[in-house]
Design a protein around this motif. Structure first.
Motif, PDB file in Angstrom:
ATOM      1  N   PHE A   9       0.889  -1.554  -0.166  1.00  0.00           N
ATOM      2  CA  PHE A   9      -0.182  -0.050   0.497  1.00  0.00           C
ATOM      3  C   PHE A   9       1.104   1.192   0.069  1.00  0.00           C
ATOM      4  CE2 PHE A   9      -2.644  -3.514   2.582  1.00  0.00           C
ATOM      5  CZ  PHE A   9      -3.414  -3.313   1.800  1.00  0.00           C
ATOM      6  N   LYS A  10       0.624   1.938  -0.804  1.00  0.00           N
ATOM      7  CA  LYS A  10       1.825   3.536  -0.675  1.00  0.00           C
ATOM      8  C   LYS A  10       0.652   4.880  -1.035  1.00  0.00           C
ATOM      9  CE  LYS A  10       5.094   0.683  -3.260  1.00  0.00           C
ATOM     10  NZ  LYS A  10       5.874   0.257  -4.485  1.00  0.00           N
ATOM     11  N   THR A  11       0.894   5.892   0.212  1.00  0.00           N
ATOM     12  CA  THR A  11       0.230   6.660  -0.787  1.00  0.00           C
ATOM     13  C   THR A  11       1.047   7.874  -0.313  1.00  0.00           C
ATOM     14  OG1 THR A  11      -0.213   6.947   2.123  1.00  0.00           O
ATOM     15  CG2 THR A  11      -1.800   6.072   0.924  1.00  0.00           C
ATOM     16  N   ALA A  12       0.378   8.849  -0.961  1.00  0.00           N
ATOM     17  CA  ALA A  12       1.492   9.989  -0.990  1.00  0.00           C
ATOM     18  C   ALA A  12       0.519  12.323  -0.885  1.00  0.00           C
ATOM     19  CB  ALA A  12       1.804  10.554  -2.507  1.00  0.00           C
ATOM     20  N   LEU A  13       1.452  12.698   0.255  1.00  0.00           N
ATOM     21  CA  LEU A  13       0.358  14.185  -0.325  1.00  0.00           C
ATOM     22  C   LEU A  13       1.397  14.538  -0.271  1.00  0.00           C
ATOM     23  CD1 LEU A  13      -2.680  15.457   1.012  1.00  0.00           C
ATOM     24  CD2 LEU A  13      -1.272  15.662   3.385  1.00  0.00           C
ATOM     25  N   SER A  14       0.381  15.245  -2.049  1.00  0.00           N
ATOM     26  CA  SER A  14       2.093  16.179  -2.132  1.00  0.00           C
ATOM     27  C   SER A  14       1.515  17.484  -3.207  1.00  0.00           C
ATOM     28  CB  SER A  14       3.009  15.998  -3.555  1.00  0.00           C
ATOM     29  OG  SER A  14       1.634  15.443  -4.521  1.00  0.00           O
ATOM     30  N   GLY A  15       2.248  18.745  -3.010  1.00  0.00           N
ATOM     31  CA  GLY A  15       1.931  19.771  -3.732  1.00  0.00           C
ATOM     32  C   GLY A  15       1.355  20.500  -4.932  1.00  0.00           C
ATOM     33  N   GLY A  16       1.536  19.224  -5.840  1.00  0.00           N
ATOM     34  CA  GLY A  16       1.128  18.970  -7.446  1.00  0.00           C
ATOM     35  C   GLY A  16       1.620  19.798  -7.953  1.00  0.00           C
ATOM     36  N   GLU A  17       2.270  20.046  -8.090  1.00  0.00           N
ATOM     37  CA  GLU A  17       2.867  21.328  -8.999  1.00  0.00           C
ATOM     38  C   GLU A  17       4.298  20.923 -10.134  1.00  0.00           C
ATOM     39  OE1 GLU A  17       0.801  23.376  -9.505  1.00  0.00           O
ATOM     40  OE2 GLU A  17      -0.346  23.624  -7.534  1.00  0.00           O
ATOM     41  N   GLN A  56       1.802  17.247 -13.056  1.00  0.00           N
ATOM     42  CA  GLN A  56       3.124  17.520 -12.094  1.00  0.00           C
ATOM     43  C   GLN A  56       3.669  18.089 -13.368  1.00  0.00           C
ATOM     44  OE1 GLN A  56       1.029  14.831 -11.506  1.00  0.00           O
ATOM     45  NE2 GLN A  56       0.794  15.923  -8.891  1.00  0.00           N
ATOM     46  N   LEU A  57       3.226  17.982 -14.436  1.00  0.00           N
ATOM     47  CA  LEU A  57       3.907  18.275 -16.054  1.00  0.00           C
ATOM     48  C   LEU A  57       3.140  19.048 -16.904  1.00  0.00           C
ATOM     49  CD1 LEU A  57       5.194  14.389 -16.993  1.00  0.00           C
ATOM     50  CD2 LEU A  57       6.623  16.384 -15.565  1.00  0.00           C
ATOM     51  N   GLY A  58       4.065  20.134 -17.896  1.00  0.00           N
ATOM     52  CA  GLY A  58       3.157  20.368 -18.797  1.00  0.00           C
ATOM     53  C   GLY A  58       3.040  21.683 -18.704  1.00  0.00           C
ATOM     54  N   ASN A  59       2.709  22.863 -19.405  1.00  0.00           N
ATOM     55  CA  ASN A  59       2.897  24.324 -19.356  1.00  0.00           C
ATOM     56  C   ASN A  59       1.125  25.128 -18.947  1.00  0.00           C
ATOM     57  OD1 ASN A  59       4.958  24.720 -21.363  1.00  0.00           O
ATOM     58  ND2 ASN A  59       3.327  24.480 -23.301  1.00  0.00           N
ATOM     59  N   ASP A  60       2.144  26.215 -17.721  1.00  0.00           N
ATOM     60  CA  ASP A  60       0.998  26.454 -17.491  1.00  0.00           C
ATOM     61  C   ASP A  60      -0.596  27.013 -17.563  1.00  0.00           C
ATOM     62  OD1 ASP A  60       2.904  26.749 -15.759  1.00  0.00           O
ATOM     63  OD2 ASP A  60       3.002  28.518 -15.825  1.00  0.00           O
ATOM     64  N   LEU A  61      -1.708  26.600 -17.257  1.00  0.00           N
ATOM     65  CA  LEU A  61      -3.430  26.643 -18.058  1.00  0.00           C
ATOM     66  C   LEU A  61      -3.450  28.374 -17.041  1.00  0.00           C
ATOM     67  CD1 LEU A  61      -4.676  23.755 -16.326  1.00  0.00           C
ATOM     68  CD2 LEU A  61      -4.190  23.847 -18.577  1.00  0.00           C
ATOM     69  N   PHE A  62      -4.355  28.909 -17.797  1.00  0.00           N
ATOM     70  CA  PHE A  62      -4.617  30.302 -17.637  1.00  0.00           C
ATOM     71  C   PHE A  62      -5.468  29.650 -16.570  1.00  0.00           C
ATOM     72  CE2 PHE A  62      -3.339  31.127 -22.110  1.00  0.00           C
ATOM     73  CZ  PHE A  62      -2.843  31.351 -21.993  1.00  0.00           C
ATOM     74  N   GLU A  63      -6.335  29.447 -16.113  1.00  0.00           N
ATOM     75  CA  GLU A  63      -7.128  28.840 -15.119  1.00  0.00           C
ATOM     76  C   GLU A  63      -6.532  26.960 -14.656  1.00  0.00           C
ATOM     77  OE1 GLU A  63     -11.301  29.534 -15.944  1.00  0.00           O
ATOM     78  OE2 GLU A  63     -10.443  30.172 -18.040  1.00  0.00           O
ATOM     79  N   ARG A  64      -7.128  27.161 -13.493  1.00  0.00           N
ATOM     80  CA  ARG A  64      -6.689  26.094 -12.554  1.00  0.00           C
ATOM     81  C   ARG A  64      -8.042  25.317 -12.387  1.00  0.00           C
ATOM     82  NH1 ARG A  64      -5.149  28.790  -7.101  1.00  0.00           N
ATOM     83  NH2 ARG A  64      -3.101  29.695  -7.947  1.00  0.00           N
ATOM     84  N   ASP A  99      -3.508  26.467  -2.633  1.00  0.00           N
ATOM     85  CA  ASP A  99      -4.731  26.141  -1.444  1.00  0.00           C
ATOM     86  C   ASP A  99      -5.308  24.871  -2.096  1.00  0.00           C
ATOM     87  OD1 ASP A  99      -6.549  26.630  -3.359  1.00  0.00           O
ATOM     88  OD2 ASP A  99      -8.097  27.077  -2.447  1.00  0.00           O
ATOM     89  N   GLY A 100      -4.312  24.128  -3.410  1.00  0.00           N
ATOM     90  CA  GLY A 100      -4.716  23.291  -3.410  1.00  0.00           C
ATOM     91  C   GLY A 100      -3.597  21.743  -3.566  1.00  0.00           C
ATOM     92  N   ILE A 101      -3.482  20.274  -3.362  1.00  0.00           N
ATOM     93  CA  ILE A 101      -2.493  19.631  -3.153  1.00  0.00           C
ATOM     94  C   ILE A 101      -3.315  18.561  -3.923  1.00  0.00           C
ATOM     95  CG2 ILE A 101      -1.417  19.808  -0.807  1.00  0.00           C
ATOM     96  CD1 ILE A 101      -3.529  18.348   0.493  1.00  0.00           C
ATOM     97  N   ALA A 102      -2.321  17.420  -4.161  1.00  0.00           N
ATOM     98  CA  ALA A 102      -2.484  16.521  -4.971  1.00  0.00           C
ATOM     99  C   ALA A 102      -2.326  14.854  -3.559  1.00  0.00           C
ATOM    100  CB  ALA A 102      -1.765  16.068  -6.396  1.00  0.00           C
ATOM    101  N   VAL A 103      -3.883  14.051  -3.644  1.00  0.00           N
ATOM    102  CA  VAL A 103      -3.405  13.024  -2.598  1.00  0.00           C
ATOM    103  C   VAL A 103      -3.638  11.956  -4.127  1.00  0.00           C
ATOM    104  CG1 VAL A 103      -5.369  11.281  -1.450  1.00  0.00           C
ATOM    105  CG2 VAL A 103      -5.255  14.327  -1.541  1.00  0.00           C
ATOM    106  N   THR A 104      -2.996  11.158  -3.135  1.00  0.00           N
ATOM    107  CA  THR A 104      -2.163   9.763  -3.962  1.00  0.00           C
ATOM    108  C   THR A 104      -2.670   8.283  -3.901  1.00  0.00           C
ATOM    109  OG1 THR A 104      -0.301  10.906  -5.895  1.00  0.00           O
ATOM    110  CG2 THR A 104      -1.020   9.018  -5.904  1.00  0.00           C
ATOM    111  N   GLY A 105      -3.153   7.232  -3.852  1.00  0.00           N
ATOM    112  CA  GLY A 105      -3.373   6.504  -3.609  1.00  0.00           C
ATOM    113  C   GLY A 105      -3.009   5.235  -4.517  1.00  0.00           C
ATOM    114  N   LYS A 106      -2.089   3.373  -3.546  1.00  0.00           N
ATOM    115  CA  LYS A 106      -1.435   3.001  -4.859  1.00  0.00           C
ATOM    116  C   LYS A 106      -1.819   1.429  -3.970  1.00  0.00           C
ATOM    117  CE  LYS A 106       0.941   1.246  -8.801  1.00  0.00           C
ATOM    118  NZ  LYS A 106       2.862   1.614  -9.206  1.00  0.00           N
ATOM    119  N   VAL A 107      -2.412   0.346  -4.615  1.00  0.00           N
ATOM    120  CA  VAL A 107      -1.589  -1.281  -4.637  1.00  0.00           C
ATOM    121  C   VAL A 107      -1.536  -1.721  -5.278  1.00  0.00           C
ATOM    122  CG1 VAL A 107      -3.876  -2.617  -3.686  1.00  0.00           C
ATOM    123  CG2 VAL A 107      -4.640  -0.763  -2.735  1.00  0.00           C
ATOM    124  N   GLU A 108      -0.958  -3.104  -4.786  1.00  0.00           N
ATOM    125  CA  GLU A 108       0.018  -3.783  -5.767  1.00  0.00           C
ATOM    126  C   GLU A 108       0.028  -4.730  -5.302  1.00  0.00           C
ATOM    127  OE1 GLU A 108       3.967  -0.884  -6.991  1.00  0.00           O
ATOM    128  OE2 GLU A 108       4.225  -2.242  -4.919  1.00  0.00           O
TER     129      GLU A 108
END
Length: 407
Positions: free
Chosen positions: A194-202, A265-273, A212-221
């Motif tokens: 079981f793998k989890t992550a709490l990250s900035g998202g950028e 986490q990748l790519g050019n910046d968007l004009f809106e989130r 004020d946004g974060i990324a939440v990730t979960g994985k099961v192997e």
């Protein structure tokens, strides 16, 4: 001559009184961490202090390649480059339960184009770990998220010269934050992680874009038939020639809230989130030199994926939404020649189907392993078909030769 003698004397003095010595120990210098599944052959170069209060392991690897590329309606061209050049350090400080890992990249394709107002991308991994026992890894810093199988694998552990078109568009890649991994792998019985992550998202090396946004990730192997030999989950192809069938099935989900970039986490910046949701499913099978992989990846957004410049409505950018499948199979001979075939399908989401093509990718390759994945020679033929909304299509292909070497 005098200056040379003084320098030699200084070096001798440092070597006598230094508190750091290089020594070969009974322990494997390789630091195996689930968040950093680098491929390793041998033990690298290890430095351990005489009082065993710290350890430093040093490794490098590079990929040199030349390609002949022919894109539809364009003249053929040759491209030669150092695709990847990495320097890696890892070890522990004070106690083997407190570990660190650092990976730097120097090749232009790794660092990327330097743009005004953006940070240079030399740092790939910079992370500290607490590993209280073999079942738990707790980390803080910048490293890979627990995403799709091919992205989690090191680029040094690939069968072909690069990852798939779907990995390029739908991966969740590296980020800065916290991760907790619970590992339960056993040789010949059912295993699971079981793998989890709490990250900035950028993404990596981001500053000055706090939100004020974060990324939440979960994985099961899941490993129904037990764990792979020599951490074989983390490299492609059955170079270990598994004596018993081995199978991995895994699923990951990420919600990246208020993402500022086109691919989270990748790519050019968007004009809106946009808040993005990613689903990543994988399967891997290995037995007696045969290997097969299958992947599914998708990304959706909470609103229309297209964003517009509020100061110029004619200027737009979009989050890359859609889904894709990858299929890959291979066989390695007893002389360590491997034959690989791969097929990928990518379908873009309805929001962007007038802006980006649907794509199919066909790849075949031959790899000669000299020292497993640490020293190998690769040849690959790749063919892409791009189908656009207006009914037109393009066919692109390349032929590539690559050498990878590292310690």
């Amino acid at each position: 001559m005098k200056n040379s003698l003084q320098l030699l004397l200084l070096l001798c003095t440092v070597s006598i009184y230094s508190q750091v010595t290089i020594k070969q120990t009974k322990h494997d210098n390789d630091i195996k961490l689930s968040a950093l599944p680098y491929y390793s052959f041998g033990k690298g170069i290890g430095l351990t202090s005489p009082d065993s209060l710290f350890q430093l392991n040093i490794r490098f690897r590079m990929q040199n390649r030349v390609s002949y590329i022919e894109n539809d309606s364009e003249n053929g061209a040759y491209d030669g480059q150092v695709r990847r050049l990495r320097l890696r350090f890892d070890g522990y400080v004070g106690n083997p339960k407190f570990l660190y890992a650092l990976q730097l990249s120097f090749a232009p394709g790794d660092v990327g184009e330097i743009k005004d107002g953006e940070n240079i991308n030399i740092i790939r991994d910079a992370v500290v770990f607490y590993r209280p026992n073999k079942h738990w890894n707790i980390s803080f810093g910048q490293t890979k998220l627990p995403g799709n199988r091919q992205r989690v694998n090191s680029s040094g552990g690939l069968q072909l010269t690069d990852r798939t078109i779907n990995n390029a568009k739908f991966t969740i890649d590296r980020d800065f934050g916290f991760q907790v991994h619970n590992l339960n792998e056993f040789k010949d019985k059912f295993s699971y992680n079981f793998k989890t992550a709490l990250s900035g998202g950028e993404g990596r090396n981001q500053t000055g874009k706090a939100d004020d946004g974060i990324a939440v990730t979960g994985k099961v192997e899941l490993f129904p038939l037990g764990a792979f030999t020599k951490d074989g989950t983390y490299f492609e192809g059955d170079i270990m020639r598994e004596k018993k069938p081995k199978l991995l099935v895994s699923g990951a989900f990420q919600q990246n809230n208020h993402a500022q970039r086109a691919q989270g986490q990748l790519g050019n910046d968007l004009f809106e989130r946009r808040t993005m949701k990613s689903v990543l499913l994988d399967a891997m099978f290995k037995y007696n030199g045969w290997a097969a992989m299958m992947s599914y990846m998708s990304r959706t957004t909470n609103e229309n994926a297209v964003t517009f410049n509020p100061d110029d409505i004619t200027e737009s950018n979009y989050a890359f939404v859609g889904k894709g499948f990858d299929y890959q199979a291979s066989y390695i001979t007893k002389a360590n020649y491997e034959f690989i075939a791969r097929y990928s399908i990518q379908k873009v989401g309805e929001d962007i189907h007038t802006l980006a093509p649907n794509t199919k990718e066909y790849s075949i390759g031959v790899t000669k392993y000299i020292w497993e994945h640490a020293f190998k020679v690769q040849a690959e033929l790749n063919y892409d078909t791009l189908d656009f909304f207006n009914g037109t299509s393009k066919n692109n292909w390349y032929l590539r030769f690559q050498v990878e070497i590292g310690i």
